[in-house]
Design a protein around this motif. Structure first.
Motif, PDB file in Angstrom:
ATOM      1  N   LYS A  99      19.097  26.430  38.346  1.00 13.09           N
ATOM      2  CA  LYS A  99      18.499  25.192  38.356  1.00 13.09           C
ATOM      3  C   LYS A  99      19.534  23.750  39.095  1.00 13.09           C
ATOM      4  CE  LYS A  99      16.131  24.937  34.387  1.00 13.09           C
ATOM      5  NZ  LYS A  99      16.375  25.403  33.137  1.00 13.09           N
ATOM      6  N   PHE A 100      21.084  24.893  39.258  1.00 11.23           N
ATOM      7  CA  PHE A 100      21.254  23.696  40.958  1.00 11.23           C
ATOM      8  C   PHE A 100      20.274  24.081  42.041  1.00 11.23           C
ATOM      9  CE2 PHE A 100      24.448  23.240  37.231  1.00 11.23           C
ATOM     10  CZ  PHE A 100      24.033  21.733  36.991  1.00 11.23           C
ATOM     11  N   ASP A 101      19.644  24.337  41.856  1.00  8.10           N
ATOM     12  CA  ASP A 101      18.768  25.864  43.417  1.00  8.10           C
ATOM     13  C   ASP A 101      20.057  25.594  44.469  1.00  8.10           C
ATOM     14  OD1 ASP A 101      17.120  26.122  44.961  1.00  8.10           O
ATOM     15  OD2 ASP A 101      16.599  24.058  45.462  1.00  8.10           O
ATOM     16  N   GLN A 102      21.259  26.823  44.014  1.00  9.61           N
ATOM     17  CA  GLN A 102      21.858  26.879  44.937  1.00  9.61           C
ATOM     18  C   GLN A 102      21.825  28.237  45.667  1.00  9.61           C
ATOM     19  OE1 GLN A 102      24.707  27.815  41.429  1.00  9.61           O
ATOM     20  NE2 GLN A 102      25.828  26.259  41.536  1.00  9.61           N
ATOM     21  N   TYR A 103      20.718  27.611  46.520  1.00  9.10           N
ATOM     22  CA  TYR A 103      19.906  28.554  46.849  1.00  9.10           C
ATOM     23  C   TYR A 103      20.389  29.318  48.081  1.00  9.10           C
ATOM     24  CZ  TYR A 103      18.826  25.509  50.870  1.00  9.10           C
ATOM     25  OH  TYR A 103      18.980  24.094  51.868  1.00  9.10           O
ATOM     26  N   ILE A 104      21.382  29.495  48.562  1.00  9.53           N
ATOM     27  CA  ILE A 104      22.349  30.411  49.435  1.00  9.53           C
ATOM     28  C   ILE A 104      23.778  30.878  48.511  1.00  9.53           C
ATOM     29  CG2 ILE A 104      23.268  30.744  51.475  1.00  9.53           C
ATOM     30  CD1 ILE A 104      21.347  29.898  51.912  1.00  9.53           C
ATOM     31  N   ASN A 105      23.579  32.379  48.841  1.00  3.33           N
ATOM     32  CA  ASN A 105      24.847  33.001  48.333  1.00  3.33           C
ATOM     33  C   ASN A 105      25.392  33.721  49.325  1.00  3.33           C
ATOM     34  OD1 ASN A 105      25.780  34.990  46.980  1.00  3.33           O
ATOM     35  ND2 ASN A 105      25.067  35.265  45.449  1.00  3.33           N
ATOM     36  N   LEU A 106      26.601  33.287  49.667  1.00  2.00           N
ATOM     37  CA  LEU A 106      27.283  33.173  50.366  1.00  2.00           C
ATOM     38  C   LEU A 106      28.474  34.147  50.611  1.00  2.00           C
ATOM     39  CD1 LEU A 106      28.122  32.269  53.355  1.00  2.00           C
ATOM     40  CD2 LEU A 106      29.420  30.667  52.596  1.00  2.00           C
ATOM     41  N   ARG A 107      28.713  35.385  50.968  1.00  2.00           N
ATOM     42  CA  ARG A 107      29.538  36.547  51.263  1.00  2.00           C
ATOM     43  C   ARG A 107      30.504  36.789  52.245  1.00  2.00           C
ATOM     44  NH1 ARG A 107      27.443  39.181  45.686  1.00  2.00           N
ATOM     45  NH2 ARG A 107      27.436  37.761  44.470  1.00  2.00           N
ATOM     46  N   PRO A 108      31.671  36.492  52.379  1.00  2.30           N
ATOM     47  CA  PRO A 108      32.330  36.430  53.624  1.00  2.30           C
ATOM     48  C   PRO A 108      32.837  38.104  52.752  1.00  2.30           C
ATOM     49  CG  PRO A 108      32.709  34.527  52.606  1.00  2.30           C
ATOM     50  CD  PRO A 108      31.887  35.421  51.381  1.00  2.30           C
ATOM     51  N   VAL A 109      33.069  39.092  54.337  1.00  3.41           N
ATOM     52  CA  VAL A 109      33.589  40.449  53.990  1.00  3.41           C
ATOM     53  C   VAL A 109      34.515  40.402  55.321  1.00  3.41           C
ATOM     54  CG1 VAL A 109      32.710  42.734  54.169  1.00  3.41           C
ATOM     55  CG2 VAL A 109      31.097  41.118  52.989  1.00  3.41           C
ATOM     56  N   LYS A 110      35.453  39.912  54.414  1.00  5.97           N
ATOM     57  CA  LYS A 110      37.634  40.016  55.811  1.00  5.97           C
ATOM     58  C   LYS A 110      38.101  40.956  55.448  1.00  5.97           C
ATOM     59  CE  LYS A 110      40.130  36.859  57.403  1.00  5.97           C
ATOM     60  NZ  LYS A 110      39.967  37.411  58.857  1.00  5.97           N
ATOM     61  N   LEU A 111      38.293  41.830  55.978  1.00  2.83           N
ATOM     62  CA  LEU A 111      40.042  43.207  55.740  1.00  2.83           C
ATOM     63  C   LEU A 111      40.399  42.392  55.569  1.00  2.83           C
ATOM     64  CD1 LEU A 111      40.216  45.972  54.549  1.00  2.83           C
ATOM     65  CD2 LEU A 111      40.618  46.008  56.238  1.00  2.83           C
ATOM     66  N   PHE A 112      41.978  41.803  54.919  1.00  4.18           N
ATOM     67  CA  PHE A 112      42.830  40.660  54.880  1.00  4.18           C
ATOM     68  C   PHE A 112      44.135  42.065  55.221  1.00  4.18           C
ATOM     69  CE2 PHE A 112      41.522  37.838  51.511  1.00  4.18           C
ATOM     70  CZ  PHE A 112      40.668  36.703  52.584  1.00  4.18           C
ATOM     71  N   PRO A 113      44.803  41.448  55.879  1.00  7.71           N
ATOM     72  CA  PRO A 113      45.994  42.909  55.936  1.00  7.71           C
ATOM     73  C   PRO A 113      46.850  42.880  54.940  1.00  7.71           C
ATOM     74  CG  PRO A 113      46.342  40.519  57.401  1.00  7.71           C
ATOM     75  CD  PRO A 113      45.301  40.226  55.991  1.00  7.71           C
ATOM     76  N   GLY A 114      47.457  44.376  55.613  1.00  3.60           N
ATOM     77  CA  GLY A 114      47.731  45.299  53.707  1.00  3.60           C
ATOM     78  C   GLY A 114      46.886  45.294  52.706  1.00  3.60           C
ATOM     79  N   VAL A 115      45.271  45.591  52.904  1.00  2.00           N
ATOM     80  CA  VAL A 115      44.563  45.423  52.161  1.00  2.00           C
ATOM     81  C   VAL A 115      43.965  46.727  52.374  1.00  2.00           C
ATOM     82  CG1 VAL A 115      42.198  45.124  50.862  1.00  2.00           C
ATOM     83  CG2 VAL A 115      43.717  43.262  51.261  1.00  2.00           C
ATOM     84  N   GLU A 116      43.485  47.926  51.556  1.00  2.00           N
ATOM     85  CA  GLU A 116      42.620  49.346  51.763  1.00  2.00           C
ATOM     86  C   GLU A 116      41.805  49.525  51.929  1.00  2.00           C
ATOM     87  OE1 GLU A 116      43.700  52.962  49.394  1.00  2.00           O
ATOM     88  OE2 GLU A 116      45.731  51.973  49.594  1.00  2.00           O
TER      89      GLU A 116
END
Ligand code: IPM
Ligand code: MN
Length: 356
Positions: A99-116
């Motif tokens: 309904k809000f025509d949110q036509y982009i689904n943005l998904r950043p894939v970033k490994l943060f420090p300390g994360v396994e």
């Protein structure tokens, strides 16, 4: 919107642990807004499974009109154990996306420090890419039906719908984003042109046409199955991926686990047009068994709040949250898994506020 306008945020906590993580996202947003002098107002909405079970409606009359007056929505989670699968997903999450025509689904894939990460030998420098998923078409469009339902001859059709307008606007946005991200300036189209010879031929042609407008962006193509392999073997190969709705759904769960799982992965449902209402959410579900236990990881929702601010033009505030998250994952949290963080949900929110 301009950074001086009052940012209006609708908060839909939703189901299960959704309200708990949404509260932490807003806690951090509020803290950074004070530090950066950002003016905002927010309103909570109780849409979700409990309300549906009590009243029989998911989005009450007038809800869409009211939500449209907000610049952005922060959504906690959708999914209730007592509601059959698909009802809330379609009636709330997909309804808002469409309904809000949110036509982009943005998904950043970033490994943060300390994360396994489950990938041996890969670190934060290797896992840092973005998936731009089309968000309004494909099998999600809801086209299809049954023939002879419930008989031995039953037929089910679930049609993938692709339009030139739909793929082209998503592809063009992905090119712009790749240029603005300014890292490897490398955009990979992920599709399945060897089998989906109509729909993904359309995507392929639109991609080639739009690419001509961006000579500074290097282009690539992966079949989706090969992409799954490469993402595990050589995630450093990717800068930005643009893909269809259904494949984007699947590969972003794979990508999500590479960055530390559902406690970390965030997404934005973006309507890039002026005046559009966009929605930001953690990628994880409602995790009903953890409801009210303080065990769920709010980092993904805090990241989603940062994406919301960035989209609203508050880049510095967003970057400030991102740095604070990196401090907390890198120097405080024991794990990103629910119940193993070494802190409660709200303590993690407090740590991020402290690190701001
Ligand atoms: C997502 C989710 C949704 C989707 C579900 C909950 C409908 O998996 O945002 O990736 O399939 O898009
Ligand atoms: Mn998904």
């Amino acid at each position: 919107m301009s950074p001086n306008d009052i940012l209006r945020i609708a908060v839909i906590g939703g189901d299960g642990t959704g309200p708990e993580v949404a509260a932490e996202g807003m806690k951090v947003l509020d803290a950074v807004a004070r530090l950066e002098g950002i003016r905002y107002e927010s309103k909570d909405f109780d849409f979700g499974g409990d309300r549906y079970l009590a009243t029989g409606e998911i989005l009450p009359k007038g809800a869409l009109e009211e939500l449209a007056t907000f610049n952005a929505i922060l959504l906690g989670a959708v999914g209730h154990p007592d509601v059959p699968p698909g009802v809330l997903e379609k009636g709330l999450l997909l309804e808002l996306r469409f309904k809000f025509d949110q036509y982009i689904n943005l998904r950043p894939v970033k490994l943060f420090p300390g994360v396994e990460t489950p990938l041996a030998g890969k670190g934060p420098d290797d896992i840092d890419f973005v998936v731009v998923r089309e968000n309004t078409e494909d099998m999600y469009a809801g086209a299809g039906g049954f023939l002879k339902k419930g008989t031995p001859d039953e037929v089910a059709m679930q049609t993938a719908v692709y339009t030139r307008k739909g793929c082209e606007r998503c592809i063009r946005w992905a090119f712009d984003y790749t240029r603005k991200r300014n890292k490897k300036k490398h955009l990979t189209l992920v599709a399945k042109t060897n089998v989906l010879t109509y729909g993904h031929d359309l995507w392929w042609r639109a991609f080639q046409d739009v690419a001509k407008e961006y000579p500074d962006v290097a282009t690539d193509y992966n079949h989706v199955d090969a992409c799954c392999m490469w993402m595990v073997k050589n995630p450093e190969f990717y800068d930005v991926i643009v893909t269809t709705n259904m494949f984007g759904d699947i590969i972003t769960d794979l990508a999500g686990i590479l960055q530390g799982g559902m406690g970390v992965a965030a997404g934005g449902n973006i309507n890039p047009e002026p005046g559009g209402t966009s929605m930001f959410e953690p990628m994880g579900g409602s995790a009903p068994k953890y409801t009210g236990t303080g065990k769920i990881n709010p980092i993904a929702t805090i990241s989603a709040a940062a994406m919301l601010l960035e989209h609203a033009g508050h880049e510095r505030a967003a970057a400030r949250i991102a740095r604070a998250i990196e401090t907390v994952t890198g120097t405080k949290m024991k794990s990103q898994a629910a119940g193993k963080m070494g802190y409660t949900t709200s303590e993690v929110g407090d740590l991020v506020v402290g690190a701001l």
